[in-house]
Scaffold this motif. Structure first.
Motif: not given
Length: 324
Positions: A2-3, A317, A322
């Motif tokens: 995601k990041h 994360n 995530t």
């Protein structure tokens, strides 16, 4: 992941302006642009002002001094949205009289050097110490500048015939005047992996690291090898742990001196550890609960990976769920 592009040194979308690197007229115009500035490096350390890069005007007197640079010509890093060009310049020949330089180049370098031609708050600082504080743009500029200057410093001669090569294409190429061979900046691929088994992650440490510091296992990708194969090989060589499924997570430019870190995750097929003492000093499984204590700074024996490093980013994360 995601990041993925929020990793340090990535995600600022810098315009590298490759289309003008071979255009001498455009390069001259860029060098004389009223807002042209450079990332100034001394022995790999960028000039900082607090938590930001201290971009130096291209007409600053220090750039006119013969200071034994790793590369004499400025390297074009790119253009800002305003059209202002950014360069990388090196003054590694400067000797900081009466200042500590004994730890320069070490894994942990707490020293800072002040050049007399700059204000007191402008200091040459080890990038690993401050990388997590930088804005995305400053981080990308600093990483690019450090990596390209490192490359020029170690590739001054033609690998084909041994003759001294010349800088070309705004610093993004070296050309041999004897045999005509072109040489391009080198980036070494490295895998760094989150290896999990149930609720635990595999962590290791190098004997050169600060006491108690552990990180994810990592290693160079060999010629003819996929990332997945490199993950499985490196983990087994270092820890004796067999790995099954491997997935890609994120990447990070790592200019220490010139790597591209490929963050991956893999599923361990067993928990038995047999370390190779030549590769690492120790390896152990760390539970999610213990890793939360590590990040909080309350774990009794383990210290976290350095802030700004992709290992810290991936572990953060993982703890936050995530990764997907």
């Amino acid at each position: 992941m995601k990041h993925a592009e929020q990793v340090t040194f990535g995600g600022s979308g810098m315009n590298r302006a490759a289309h003008i690197r071979a255009d001498q007229a455009a390069l001259e115009a860029a060098l004389h642009h009223p807002d042209a500035a450079c990332v100034l490096l001394w022995r790999g350390k960028p000039l900082m002002r607090g938590e930001a890069l201290a971009l130096v005007p291209m007409n600053h007197p220090v750039l006119a001094q013969p200071l034994g640079r790793a590369i004499e010509a400025p390297v074009l890093l790119g253009l800002e949205a305003s059209g202002a060009p950014n360069f990388a310049c090196d003054i590694s020949g400067w000797e900081p009289e009466g200042q500590d330089a004994s730890t320069v180049g070490a894994f942990h370098d707490p020293s800072e050097q002040h050049h007399p031609d700059f204000p007191p708050d402008h200091l040459f600082t080890e990038l690993r110490r401050v990388m997590w504080q930088l804005s995305p743009r400053d981080a990308e500029l600093a990483a690019t500048a450090k990596a390209i200057v490192n490359w020029h410093g170690s590739h001054r001669f033609c690998a084909a015939c041994g003759v001294a090569s010349a800088v070309s294409h705004a610093g993004w190429q070296r050309t041999c005047p004897a045999c005509g061979t072109h040489h391009f900046p080198r980036t070494d691929p490295v895998v760094i992996m989150l290896i999990t088994h149930g609720n635990s992650v595999l962590m290791g440490r190098s004997p050169a690291w600060p006491e108690g510091m552990y990180s994810l296992l990592a290693g160079f990708v060999e010629p003819g090898e996929t990332l997945e194969a490199a993950v499985r090989r490196e983990v087994f060589e270092e820890s004796g742990v067999r790995v099954g499924r491997v997935d890609y997570l994120a990447s990070q430019p790592w200019p220490f001196p010139a790597s591209l870190m490929f963050g991956c995750r893999g599923e361990a097929l067993s928990r038995e550890i047999t370390i190779d003492p030549v590769e690492i000093e120790d390896a152990q499984w760390v539970s999610r609960e213990d890793m939360m204590a590590v990040f909080a700074g309350t774990h009794a024996t383990i210290k976290p990976a350095r802030k700004g490093a992709i290992a810290h980013f991936i572990l953060h994360n993982w703890l936050a769920d995530t990764l997907d």
